[in-house]
Design an enzyme around this catalytic site. Structure first.
Site, PDB file in Angstrom:
ATOM      1  N   CYS A  40      42.183  44.484  39.725  1.00 42.39           N
ATOM      2  CA  CYS A  40      42.095  44.107  40.893  1.00 42.39           C
ATOM      3  C   CYS A  40      43.316  44.226  41.604  1.00 42.39           C
ATOM      4  CB  CYS A  40      41.782  42.348  40.970  1.00 42.39           C
ATOM      5  SG  CYS A  40      43.209  41.604  39.777  1.00 42.39           S
ATOM      6  N   ARG A  53      40.299  46.393  51.104  1.00 40.56           N
ATOM      7  CA  ARG A  53      41.379  46.771  50.585  1.00 40.56           C
ATOM      8  C   ARG A  53      40.877  47.606  49.614  1.00 40.56           C
ATOM      9  NH1 ARG A  53      44.409  42.384  47.236  1.00 40.56           N
ATOM     10  NH2 ARG A  53      45.715  44.242  47.203  1.00 40.56           N
TER      11      ARG A  53
END
Length: 281
Positions: free
Chosen positions: A237, A178
């Site tokens: 995050c 990601r």
């Protein structure tokens, strides 16, 4: 106080005056999973707090998937859960601490330091001889006084300005794929904040779901920081949840002072004017 408590230590302290156990189990893909897990068996006397409903604020579409809750609203949730100014809290989950760390950080952000995360969560508790309970806990409301600590967070504007200033280094807790912009499934844009380093939060854990020893965490984090002072780093995050896991690991390693970008990638990528990087650099 160590930010972590072992299952054996907790079992020895069950029933201690003022001790509040909080079940933080959750599943991003199934918001009802935590409630089902709690009903199926939880630590004796534990109360549940929900990531979306209790530990996050209202979403606007531009402030991320799990924005910080309003301090007064969070204080009400904590009070209703039986957490007061004189309590001691142990948060746990079944996912290696990724959700319990959010409560740990939120409490400390509000000026409450008597909080720990159960190392290894439910599995460690059962493995150590603990017995789960299915009775629904009815907490006695308490008085929780929020005292938000300034300087513990940075906002998107500060992160954007820092791209030129380089006053701090952003560290991304998402999985390497990601981070690189590959296989994004949660947010509409793939990639990462330019200049951010990557430390997948799962690297803080051993195969059994417990945190690595403090010395090992310190060595791994110092290798990543390459001489950076933790005070000159900001953790992010996808939505400000697993970044707290990295903050917990840093605390356990004795590397204190890093801050949180609560909106994280889900907020950052909501504005197409903000730059996006892809790849591993």
């Amino acid at each position: 106080m160590s930010p972590l408590i072992s299952a054996g230590e907790l079992i020895a302290e069950l029933g201690a005056p003022g001790l509040v156990l909080v079940d933080c189990r959750h599943d991003l893909a199934d918001p009802t999973a935590g409630r089902r897990a709690y009903a199926g068996g939880h630590l004796p006397g534990a109360v549940p707090l929900h990531l979306d409903e209790d530990l996050s604020g209202a979403k606007t579409g531009r402030n991320g998937r799990h924005p910080l809750p309003d301090p007064l609203a969070l204080a009400r949730s904590l009070s209703n859960a039986g957490i007061g100014d004189g309590s001691r809290v142990v948060a746990y989950d079944g996912q290696g601490g990724m959700y319990a760390a959010r409560l740990w950080w939120l409490l400390r952000w509000l000026g409450f330091d008597a909080v720990q995360v159960l190392d290894g969560g439910v599995a460690a508790f059962v493995a150590a001889g603990g017995t789960l309970d299915t009775a629904v806990t009815q907490p006695v409301p308490a008085v929780f006084t929020p005292k938000p600590r300034p300087g513990w967070t940075v906002d998107a504007a500060t992160v954007l300005d820092n791209l030129d200033r380089q006053d701090f280094t952003v560290i991304d807790a998402r999985a390497p794929g990601r981070y690189a912009g590959e296989g994004e499934t949660l947010d509409p844009v793939a990639g990462h904040i330019p200049g951010a380093l990557n430390r997948f939060f799962q690297l803080n854990l051993q195969p059994d779901g417990r945190f690595k020893p403090a010395e090992q965490l310190r060595a791994e984090w110092q290798a990543l920081l390459a001489g950076l002072d933790p005070h000159d780093t900001v953790q992010q995050c996808g939505s400000g949840v697993t970044a707290c896991h990295n903050l917990l690991a840093l605390e356990a390693a004795g590397l204190k002072g890093s801050r949180l970008y609560p909106g994280s990638w889900s907020e950052w990528c909501s504005d197409p004017a903000r730059p996006v990087a892809v790849g591993t650099n």
